[in-house]
Design a protein around this motif. Structure first.
Motif, PDB file in Angstrom:
ATOM      1  N   ALA A 241       0.841  -1.192   0.000  1.00 28.74           N
ATOM      2  CA  ALA A 241       0.000   0.000   0.000  1.00 28.74           C
ATOM      3  C   ALA A 241       0.877   1.243   0.000  1.00 28.74           C
ATOM      4  O   ALA A 241       1.940   1.267   0.626  1.00 28.74           O
ATOM      5  CB  ALA A 241      -0.908   0.002   1.225  1.00 28.74           C
ATOM      6  N   THR A 242       0.444   2.269  -0.722  1.00 29.21           N
ATOM      7  CA  THR A 242       1.185   3.524  -0.704  1.00 29.21           C
ATOM      8  C   THR A 242       1.038   4.173   0.677  1.00 29.21           C
ATOM      9  O   THR A 242       0.053   3.950   1.378  1.00 29.21           O
ATOM     10  CB  THR A 242       0.667   4.484  -1.790  1.00 29.21           C
ATOM     11  OG1 THR A 242      -0.725   4.760  -1.547  1.00 29.21           O
ATOM     12  CG2 THR A 242       0.813   3.867  -3.171  1.00 29.21           C
ATOM     13  N   SER A 243       2.017   4.970   1.067  1.00 27.55           N
ATOM     14  CA  SER A 243       2.053   5.515   2.430  1.00 27.55           C
ATOM     15  C   SER A 243       0.893   6.454   2.723  1.00 27.55           C
ATOM     16  O   SER A 243       0.531   6.656   3.876  1.00 27.55           O
ATOM     17  CB  SER A 243       3.373   6.256   2.660  1.00 27.55           C
ATOM     18  OG  SER A 243       3.526   7.310   1.728  1.00 27.55           O
ATOM     19  N   GLY A 244       0.287   6.996   1.672  1.00 21.60           N
ATOM     20  CA  GLY A 244      -0.781   7.963   1.895  1.00 21.60           C
ATOM     21  C   GLY A 244      -2.147   7.360   2.142  1.00 21.60           C
ATOM     22  O   GLY A 244      -3.104   8.073   2.471  1.00 21.60           O
ATOM     23  N   LEU A 245      -2.281   6.042   1.996  1.00 22.78           N
ATOM     24  CA  LEU A 245      -3.583   5.403   2.189  1.00 22.78           C
ATOM     25  C   LEU A 245      -3.859   5.159   3.669  1.00 22.78           C
ATOM     26  O   LEU A 245      -3.100   4.466   4.345  1.00 22.78           O
ATOM     27  CB  LEU A 245      -3.658   4.063   1.446  1.00 22.78           C
ATOM     28  CG  LEU A 245      -3.788   4.091  -0.070  1.00 22.78           C
ATOM     29  CD1 LEU A 245      -3.886   2.678  -0.606  1.00 22.78           C
ATOM     30  CD2 LEU A 245      -4.985   4.916  -0.519  1.00 22.78           C
ATOM     31  N   ALA A 246      -4.955   5.726   4.175  1.00 23.44           N
ATOM     32  CA  ALA A 246      -5.430   5.489   5.545  1.00 23.44           C
ATOM     33  C   ALA A 246      -4.298   5.503   6.575  1.00 23.44           C
ATOM     34  O   ALA A 246      -4.084   4.518   7.292  1.00 23.44           O
ATOM     35  CB  ALA A 246      -6.195   4.177   5.618  1.00 23.44           C
TER      36      ALA A 246
ATOM     37  N   ALA B 167     -10.194   2.821   0.333  1.00 20.16           N
ATOM     38  CA  ALA B 167      -9.272   3.860  -0.136  1.00 20.16           C
ATOM     39  C   ALA B 167      -8.537   3.448  -1.407  1.00 20.16           C
ATOM     40  O   ALA B 167      -8.099   4.295  -2.181  1.00 20.16           O
ATOM     41  CB  ALA B 167      -8.268   4.200   0.966  1.00 20.16           C
ATOM     42  N   GLU B 168      -8.418   2.132  -1.642  1.00 19.93           N
ATOM     43  CA  GLU B 168      -7.779   1.645  -2.872  1.00 19.93           C
ATOM     44  C   GLU B 168      -8.557   2.026  -4.117  1.00 19.93           C
ATOM     45  O   GLU B 168      -8.010   2.076  -5.213  1.00 19.93           O
ATOM     46  CB  GLU B 168      -7.666   0.119  -2.844  1.00 19.93           C
ATOM     47  CG  GLU B 168      -6.543  -0.417  -1.996  1.00 19.93           C
ATOM     48  CD  GLU B 168      -6.541  -1.934  -2.000  1.00 19.93           C
ATOM     49  OE1 GLU B 168      -7.139  -2.534  -2.911  1.00 19.93           O
ATOM     50  OE2 GLU B 168      -5.951  -2.509  -1.079  1.00 19.93           O
ATOM     51  N   GLY B 169      -9.869   2.200  -3.963  1.00 23.50           N
ATOM     52  CA  GLY B 169     -10.666   2.660  -5.087  1.00 23.50           C
ATOM     53  C   GLY B 169     -11.303   1.585  -5.944  1.00 23.50           C
ATOM     54  O   GLY B 169     -11.863   1.891  -6.995  1.00 23.50           O
ATOM     55  N   ALA B 170     -11.241   0.320  -5.536  1.00 23.64           N
ATOM     56  CA  ALA B 170     -11.891  -0.738  -6.321  1.00 23.64           C
ATOM     57  C   ALA B 170     -13.406  -0.579  -6.255  1.00 23.64           C
ATOM     58  O   ALA B 170     -13.956  -0.124  -5.254  1.00 23.64           O
ATOM     59  CB  ALA B 170     -11.479  -2.112  -5.807  1.00 23.64           C
ATOM     60  N   SER B 171     -14.080  -0.980  -7.326  1.00 20.29           N
ATOM     61  CA  SER B 171     -15.534  -0.816  -7.375  1.00 20.29           C
ATOM     62  C   SER B 171     -16.275  -1.987  -6.752  1.00 20.29           C
ATOM     63  O   SER B 171     -17.488  -1.924  -6.555  1.00 20.29           O
ATOM     64  CB  SER B 171     -15.982  -0.623  -8.827  1.00 20.29           C
ATOM     65  OG  SER B 171     -15.547  -1.713  -9.626  1.00 20.29           O
ATOM     66  N   GLY B 172     -15.585  -3.070  -6.428  1.00 23.33           N
ATOM     67  CA  GLY B 172     -16.192  -4.217  -5.766  1.00 23.33           C
ATOM     68  C   GLY B 172     -15.145  -4.925  -4.928  1.00 23.33           C
ATOM     69  O   GLY B 172     -13.945  -4.840  -5.206  1.00 23.33           O
TER      70      GLY B 172
END
Length: 425
Positions: free
Chosen positions: A155-160, A192-197
């Motif tokens: 995960a990128t550092s900016g996520l949650a 926060a990853e942005g997946a739709s499902g």
């Protein structure tokens, strides 16, 4: 002057009250910024552990943790769908699953983690592949999703960032098992990853964090409810983790087993769970494709090779092998009646496949091969387990963990289904 005082928020939950949206938003934001002290959040986490949260509180807590950082905007031409497992022993399913679902036409942004304790981490397994790298930028993730259809990375550092900070606190304050905190931790990162499902593999049994089916069901219900509240269609499969998944437990050995699955072989339980999760992911993505047929065709293996190469890995390179192998043999003849997932997981961890602290290194070649699984007939002296390590001194501790971890009897109980229940948002 702040709108709230941390001690008042703690007292509300300590006394069994319901936190308001404003209290939750403030305390999560203030803790992330450092305005709420670690000891204060420790007290609040314990109050939540003991008193619980309503579904509305859990949803708002998740929202606040998402709002603490960035949210990926994945603009790709395919429908996006993700999967998360709550963790188990031999759980390498992400490795064959991501390229399989991509081969079926979806985009899979799989932001994964590292192992801690007796459960393995997807990134640790993949890092046993020469050259493969876990750290990707947002633009690299986006480009690989478009070109390959699947990415498995850190995960990128900016996520949650609130979750990252709170997760470390929970680990040292004995509040890890709180369902509201587990559910909000998982879903804040996934949303926060942005997946739709999103499809969740919620495990129960000796090798899982949720020991009982009822606990797993409660967690799955909380997770799917959060997904629905945030507009992310979510499905949870409750799966059995009393026995290790597949025959390989560790890092390089699990990669090798995953490649076998992608080439049309591999253990039946790994294939069955991979296909079951793929069906649910494709349903959420709106794709009418048979994943079993795609897996058998070899297309998923081709995507795997492209996915590994895109992250600097060499899919054809030999995997690390251990300097020391110890074989555990059957003490008597009969049928292997049980093989405890927790015992095998702890043994693999002690051999070097896992870590006790997040900063600990892992051995790529460490792990265990389960040469027999429950229901297999064995004769006295037959090999049951193959212990792999680069540190022979670790073998006695691994053998100690395996004491009582398997039984040989005249017969074995009929195995139950891997997927026991499905919960949809």
């Amino acid at each position: 002057m702040s709108a709230f005082a941390a001690v008042d928020v703690i007292r509300t939950k300590r006394d069994g009250g319901t936190l308001s949206d404003e209290q939750i938003d403030w305390v999560v934001d203030a803790y992330t910024r450092g305005d709420v002290a670690e000891e204060q959040m420790s007290a609040l986490a314990m109050a939540i552990f003991l008193r619980g949260m309503t579904s509305a509180e859990i949803s708002r807590w998740t929202h606040a943790m998402i709002a603490s950082g960035e949210r990926l905007s994945l603009s790709v031409s395919r429908p996006t769908v993700d999967k998360h497992s709550t963790g188990g022993v031999g759980d390498k399913i992400t490795l064959p699953l991501a390229p399989l679902v991509a081969a079926c036409g979806a985009a899979v942004p799989q932001l994964s983690g590292r192992g801690l304790g007796h459960t393995g981490g997807t990134l640790d397994k993949l890092e046993s592949i020469p050259g493969w790298r876990a750290a990707l930028s947002t633009s690299e993730i986006q480009s690989q999703l478009e070109d390959v259809g699947a990415v498995v990375c850190a995960a990128t550092s900016g996520l949650a960032p609130a979750d990252k900070k709170l997760y470390a606190l929970r680990d040292v304050t004995s509040t890890v098992e709180s369902i509201p905190l587990i559910a909000s931790s998982i879903m804040s990162k996934k949303i926060a990853e942005g997946a739709s499902g999103l499809v969740l593999d919620v495990k129960f049994g000796s090798g899982a964090f949720m020991k009982s089916l009822d606990q797993a069901r409660s967690l799955a219900s909380a997770l799917t409810s959060i997904g629905a509240d945030h507009g992310v269609p979510t499905t949870a499969l409750l799966t059995d983790m009393n026995v290790p998944l597949g025959r390989a437990v560790g890092n390089a050995v699990e990669v090798a087993e995953s490649v076998d699955v992608l080439k049309g072989g591999g253990p039946a339980d790994v294939v069955a769970l991979t296909v079951a999760l793929a069906r649910e992911m494709l349903a959420l993505a709106g794709l009418d494709v048979d994943p079993a047929a795609v897996l058998a065709s070899g297309e998923a293996y081709e995507v795997w090779c492209r996915m590994i190469a895109a992250q600097g890995g060499d899919p054809s390179a030999p995997l690390p092998t251990p300097s020391h192998v110890h074989v555990v043999t059957a003490p008597s003849s009969g049928v292997l009646a049980s093989l405890d997932a927790y015992a095998v997981g702890v043994a693999a961890w002690r051999l070097g496949a896992g870590r006790a602290r997040k900063e600990d290194p892992v051995q790529a070649a460490a792990g265990i091969l389960c040469l027999a699984k429950p229901g297999d007939a064995v004769s006295e002296g037959d090999p049951l387990l193959e212990l792999h390590t680069d540190t022979p001194d670790a073998v006695p501790a691994a053998l100690s963990a395996l004491e009582g971890g398997f039984t040989i009897a005249s017969s074995a109980p009929e195995p139950g289904p891997i997927v026991v229940e499905t919960i949809r948002s």
